[in-house]
Write a protein that holds these residues in place. Structure first.
Motif, PDB file in Angstrom:
ATOM      1  N   VAL A   1       0.842  -1.195   0.000  1.00 19.73           N
ATOM      2  CA  VAL A   1       0.000   0.000   0.000  1.00 19.73           C
ATOM      3  C   VAL A   1       0.880   1.250   0.000  1.00 19.73           C
ATOM      4  CG1 VAL A   1      -1.714   1.318   1.298  1.00 19.73           C
ATOM      5  CG2 VAL A   1      -1.891  -1.175   1.182  1.00 19.73           C
ATOM      6  N   VAL A   2       0.571   2.208  -0.862  1.00 20.14           N
ATOM      7  CA  VAL A   2       1.296   3.477  -0.902  1.00 20.14           C
ATOM      8  C   VAL A   2       0.497   4.509  -0.115  1.00 20.14           C
ATOM      9  CG1 VAL A   2       2.187   5.328  -2.364  1.00 20.14           C
ATOM     10  CG2 VAL A   2       2.311   2.957  -3.142  1.00 20.14           C
ATOM     11  N   CYS A   3       1.175   5.217   0.786  1.00 16.34           N
ATOM     12  CA  CYS A   3       0.494   6.214   1.605  1.00 16.34           C
ATOM     13  C   CYS A   3       1.440   7.371   1.922  1.00 16.34           C
ATOM     14  CB  CYS A   3      -0.034   5.601   2.899  1.00 16.34           C
ATOM     15  SG  CYS A   3       1.240   5.153   4.094  1.00 16.34           S
ATOM     16  N   ALA A   4       0.864   8.432   2.457  1.00 18.13           N
ATOM     17  CA  ALA A   4       1.644   9.585   2.926  1.00 18.13           C
ATOM     18  C   ALA A   4       1.510   9.651   4.437  1.00 18.13           C
ATOM     19  CB  ALA A   4       1.129  10.871   2.283  1.00 18.13           C
ATOM     20  N   VAL A   5       2.629   9.781   5.149  1.00 19.76           N
ATOM     21  CA  VAL A   5       2.612   9.845   6.606  1.00 19.76           C
ATOM     22  C   VAL A   5       3.166  11.192   7.064  1.00 19.76           C
ATOM     23  CG1 VAL A   5       2.781   7.345   6.926  1.00 19.76           C
ATOM     24  CG2 VAL A   5       4.867   8.685   6.745  1.00 19.76           C
ATOM     25  N   LEU A   6       2.501  11.755   8.065  1.00 23.87           N
ATOM     26  CA  LEU A   6       2.931  13.018   8.671  1.00 23.87           C
ATOM     27  C   LEU A   6       3.556  12.726  10.019  1.00 23.87           C
ATOM     28  CD1 LEU A   6       2.905  16.183   8.877  1.00 23.87           C
ATOM     29  CD2 LEU A   6       0.657  15.929   9.965  1.00 23.87           C
ATOM     30  N   GLY A   7       4.770  13.246  10.258  1.00 24.05           N
ATOM     31  CA  GLY A   7       5.419  13.017  11.541  1.00 24.05           C
ATOM     32  C   GLY A   7       6.856  13.494  11.534  1.00 24.05           C
ATOM     33  N   TYR A   8       7.690  12.845  12.346  1.00 23.02           N
ATOM     34  CA  TYR A   8       9.087  13.252  12.459  1.00 23.02           C
ATOM     35  C   TYR A   8       9.938  12.044  12.835  1.00 23.02           C
ATOM     36  CZ  TYR A   8       7.730  13.175  17.382  1.00 23.02           C
ATOM     37  OH  TYR A   8       7.243  12.787  18.611  1.00 23.02           O
ATOM     38  N   GLU A   9      11.225  12.141  12.551  1.00 23.42           N
ATOM     39  CA  GLU A   9      12.144  11.056  12.882  1.00 23.42           C
ATOM     40  C   GLU A   9      12.600  11.196  14.320  1.00 23.42           C
ATOM     41  OE1 GLU A   9      16.069   8.762  11.098  1.00 23.42           O
ATOM     42  OE2 GLU A   9      15.743  10.878  10.619  1.00 23.42           O
ATOM     43  N   GLU A  10      12.504  10.104  15.068  1.00 20.91           N
ATOM     44  CA  GLU A  10      12.951  10.097  16.455  1.00 20.91           C
ATOM     45  C   GLU A  10      14.455   9.870  16.526  1.00 20.91           C
ATOM     46  OE1 GLU A  10      10.475   7.010  18.098  1.00 20.91           O
ATOM     47  OE2 GLU A  10       9.021   8.485  18.832  1.00 20.91           O
ATOM     48  N   SER A  11      15.001  10.065  17.724  1.00 20.60           N
ATOM     49  CA  SER A  11      16.458   9.952  17.900  1.00 20.60           C
ATOM     50  C   SER A  11      16.976   8.535  17.663  1.00 20.60           C
ATOM     51  CB  SER A  11      16.850  10.399  19.317  1.00 20.60           C
ATOM     52  OG  SER A  11      16.161   9.616  20.293  1.00 20.60           O
ATOM     53  N   ASP A  12      16.105   7.542  17.799  1.00 19.89           N
ATOM     54  CA  ASP A  12      16.547   6.159  17.596  1.00 19.89           C
ATOM     55  C   ASP A  12      16.386   5.703  16.141  1.00 19.89           C
ATOM     56  OD1 ASP A  12      13.831   6.102  17.458  1.00 19.89           O
ATOM     57  OD2 ASP A  12      13.535   4.611  19.042  1.00 19.89           O
ATOM     58  N   GLY A  13      16.054   6.644  15.247  1.00 21.30           N
ATOM     59  CA  GLY A  13      15.988   6.311  13.826  1.00 21.30           C
ATOM     60  C   GLY A  13      14.633   5.846  13.351  1.00 21.30           C
ATOM     61  N   ARG A  14      13.626   5.820  14.226  1.00 24.42           N
ATOM     62  CA  ARG A  14      12.282   5.447  13.815  1.00 24.42           C
ATOM     63  C   ARG A  14      11.479   6.694  13.459  1.00 24.42           C
ATOM     64  NH1 ARG A  14      10.062   1.784  18.619  1.00 24.42           N
ATOM     65  NH2 ARG A  14      10.437   3.780  19.692  1.00 24.42           N
ATOM     66  N   PHE A  15      10.465   6.540  12.637  1.00 26.83           N
ATOM     67  CA  PHE A  15       9.623   7.667  12.222  1.00 26.83           C
ATOM     68  C   PHE A  15       8.314   7.594  12.992  1.00 26.83           C
ATOM     69  CE2 PHE A  15       6.781  10.189   9.593  1.00 26.83           C
ATOM     70  CZ  PHE A  15       7.588  11.245   9.205  1.00 26.83           C
ATOM     71  N   PHE A  16       8.034   8.634  13.769  1.00 21.04           N
ATOM     72  CA  PHE A  16       6.801   8.678  14.556  1.00 21.04           C
ATOM     73  C   PHE A  16       5.684   9.272  13.707  1.00 21.04           C
ATOM     74  CE2 PHE A  16       3.675  10.346  17.489  1.00 21.04           C
ATOM     75  CZ  PHE A  16       3.591   9.342  18.446  1.00 21.04           C
ATOM     76  N   VAL A  17       4.630   8.498  13.496  1.00 22.81           N
ATOM     77  CA  VAL A  17       3.517   8.907  12.641  1.00 22.81           C
ATOM     78  C   VAL A  17       2.448   9.608  13.484  1.00 22.81           C
ATOM     79  CG1 VAL A  17       1.725   8.123  11.044  1.00 22.81           C
ATOM     80  CG2 VAL A  17       3.955   6.974  11.085  1.00 22.81           C
ATOM     81  N   GLU A  18       2.137  10.849  13.115  1.00 25.34           N
ATOM     82  CA  GLU A  18       1.053  11.580  13.761  1.00 25.34           C
ATOM     83  C   GLU A  18      -0.257  11.473  12.986  1.00 25.34           C
ATOM     84  OE1 GLU A  18       2.293  15.594  14.308  1.00 25.34           O
ATOM     85  OE2 GLU A  18       3.705  15.111  15.925  1.00 25.34           O
ATOM     86  N   ASP A  19      -0.155  11.306  11.677  1.00 23.65           N
ATOM     87  CA  ASP A  19      -1.341  11.172  10.837  1.00 23.65           C
ATOM     88  C   ASP A  19      -0.911  10.547   9.509  1.00 23.65           C
ATOM     89  OD1 ASP A  19      -3.939  11.281   9.997  1.00 23.65           O
ATOM     90  OD2 ASP A  19      -4.075  13.476   9.886  1.00 23.65           O
TER      91      ASP A  19
END
Length: 455
Positions: free
Chosen positions: A152-170
């Motif tokens: 599935v292709v999608c767009a995610v809104l968020g930011y990269e955390e210090s441990d290299g993971r991307f936190f998705v807000e929406d």
């Protein structure tokens, strides 16, 4: 491509005194045809083509939802030391420990760590990963790993955390594309959807199948109130896969299993040919291949060869069509499958309803997102034909158990009639859509409860 004979098709059926309603029909499935068969390409190309096209489609959706000031970045541009809220567009990949693996199969053959058979492959430890053209990143936050599938292709809104993971807000999906407005109709043409005939021998017509034919022919006048008057409004019948089901049991010990299977398959095809031959004399019939039909296994399945149906091909009203199948009928855009996409989505997610799985593929704007990961498909390398570029007015899936339907409302008030078509051999029922009102109902042909109830 327009078939003039379908636009003006009408016929007086034996024993009937009515002229069948005629509506425009246009074939829209050219993208599912094999122009050439080149299996030398890697499957990575289809993912690249899918992402490239969906990236362009999603950019407008991103700006409408989160504004033009929200930056759309590539994964290579993210910086851990300076996290910034942004949008990433990519392809989802689910790391699932229970997913079938060729290495696991080899270990089982060598009697190492045998795995129990499974019908679902989700686990609480499943991980969601987002990939773009160059890199991948693990997703955490407000996105349910069990509500999506790989591809599935999608767009995610968020930011990269210090441990290299991307936190998705929406997050958002493309959700079906543009939709043509519905022009008004003066008449009420009926589209009949059926699947799962599962014929096993020549002339294997059950009483329910005979009753269906008489209903189509309009020969039930005076027997069942209300059903005779609608027969003339039937403008097309779609048989959505799994029409034949050959027996695997030898008739006796003197016959080989292969010979028995071949004889049973030929008999089943003759039975389907006889049914379509009867129906095609009165109404246009489109036959889609299914998972167990004599057609190629890779999606898109090509139309079954016309030589299998020598009696039916005499009529221009009969057409072998691919799976998936798209067409215009009475200026309504209709698209559907024989059900493999729905069952595969349910196997690799916790979506437990065929109707919800069908709705999810429309929301994701992709007919078969799990191909080529867990469903076999042709290795396309210039385009992905399964992307839903135009929002359909009717979207169906065959062979999905019980009849279910819903009018789905998407962005910009787009409305799509979703239909889960039951297996006729199991339920003795079909789905009927009124193309003027877009209402859908089930009609049962069980001998003890012949009825057409609104659903």
């Amino acid at each position: 491509m327009l078939f003039p004979e379908d636009e003006n098709f009408s016929n007086r059926t034996t024993g009937s005194a009515y002229e069948r309603l005629a509506v425009p029909y246009a074939y829209k499935s050219e993208c599912f045809h094999f122009v050439k068969k080149d299996f030398s390409k890697q499957f990575a190309f289809i993912y690249a083509s899918r992402l490239e096209e969906m990236l362009k489609l999603l950019e407008d959706s991103v700006q409408k939802k989160w504004g033009t000031e929200m930056p759309i970045k590539r994964l290579a541009d993210l910086r851990e030391d300076c996290p910034q809220k942004c949008v990433i567009i990519g392809t989802l990949f689910k790391h699932q420990e229970l997913k079938p693996s060729i290495l696991r199969e080899i270990s089982e053959e060598n009697q190492l760590a045998p795995q129990p058979p499974r019908s679902h492959y989700t686990n609480d430890n499943d991980i969601l990963i987002l990939e773009d053209a160059l890199q991948r990143i693990k997703l955490v936050g407000k996105m349910d790993v069990h509500s999506v599938v790989t591809g599935v292709v999608c767009a995610v809104l968020g930011y990269e955390e210090s441990d290299g993971r991307f936190f998705v807000e929406d997050h958002i999906f493309y959700q079906g594309g543009v939709q043509r407005p519905l022009p008004p109709l003066q008449s009420s043409p009926l589209l009949v959807l059926m699947s799962g005939l599962n014929q096993t021998a020549a002339n294997d017509f059950s009483p329910s199948l005979e009753l269906l034919q008489q209903w189509v022919f309009g020969n039930l006048e005076g027997l069942v109130e209300g059903h005779d008057s609608e027969a003339a409004s039937i403008v097309r019948i779609i048989i959505a896969g799994n029409s034949v089901k050959a027996s695997v049991k030898p008739k006796n010990h003197l016959q080989s299993k292969v010979t028995t299977e071949t004889d049973a398959l030929l008999g089943a095809i003759k039975s389907v040919d006889s049914l379509i031959h009867n129906l095609s004399q009165s109404v246009p019939v489109d036959l889609m291949p299914g998972e167990f039909d004599p057609a190629n296994h890779m999606l898109p399945q090509q139309a079954m060869h016309h030589c299998l149906f020598p009696r039916s091909v005499e009529f221009s009203s009969f057409k072998g069509v691919p799976n998936p199948y798209a067409f215009d009928l009475a200026n309504r855009y209709v698209i559907g499958t024989s059900g493999q996409n729905v069952f595969d989505v349910m196997r690799y997610s916790r979506i437990d309803s065929p109707l919800e799985a069908l709705k999810a593929t429309l929301r994701w704007s992709h007919l078969i997102p799990t191909a080529p990961d867990t469903l076999p498909c042709y290795p396309y390398y210039q385009k992905d034909p399964f992307i839903i570029r135009e929002c359909p007015h009717v979207y169906f899936a065959g062979n999905v158990g019980k009849f279910k339907t819903e009018m789905y409302t998407g962005p910009n008030d787009h409305r799509t009639r979703l239909v889960c078509v039951p297996s006729f051999s199991e339920s003795q029922s079909i789905a009927v859509i009124n193309l003027r009102t877009m209402e859908c109902r089930k009609i049962s042909f069980k001998m003890d409860e012949f009825e057409g109830g609104e659903e």
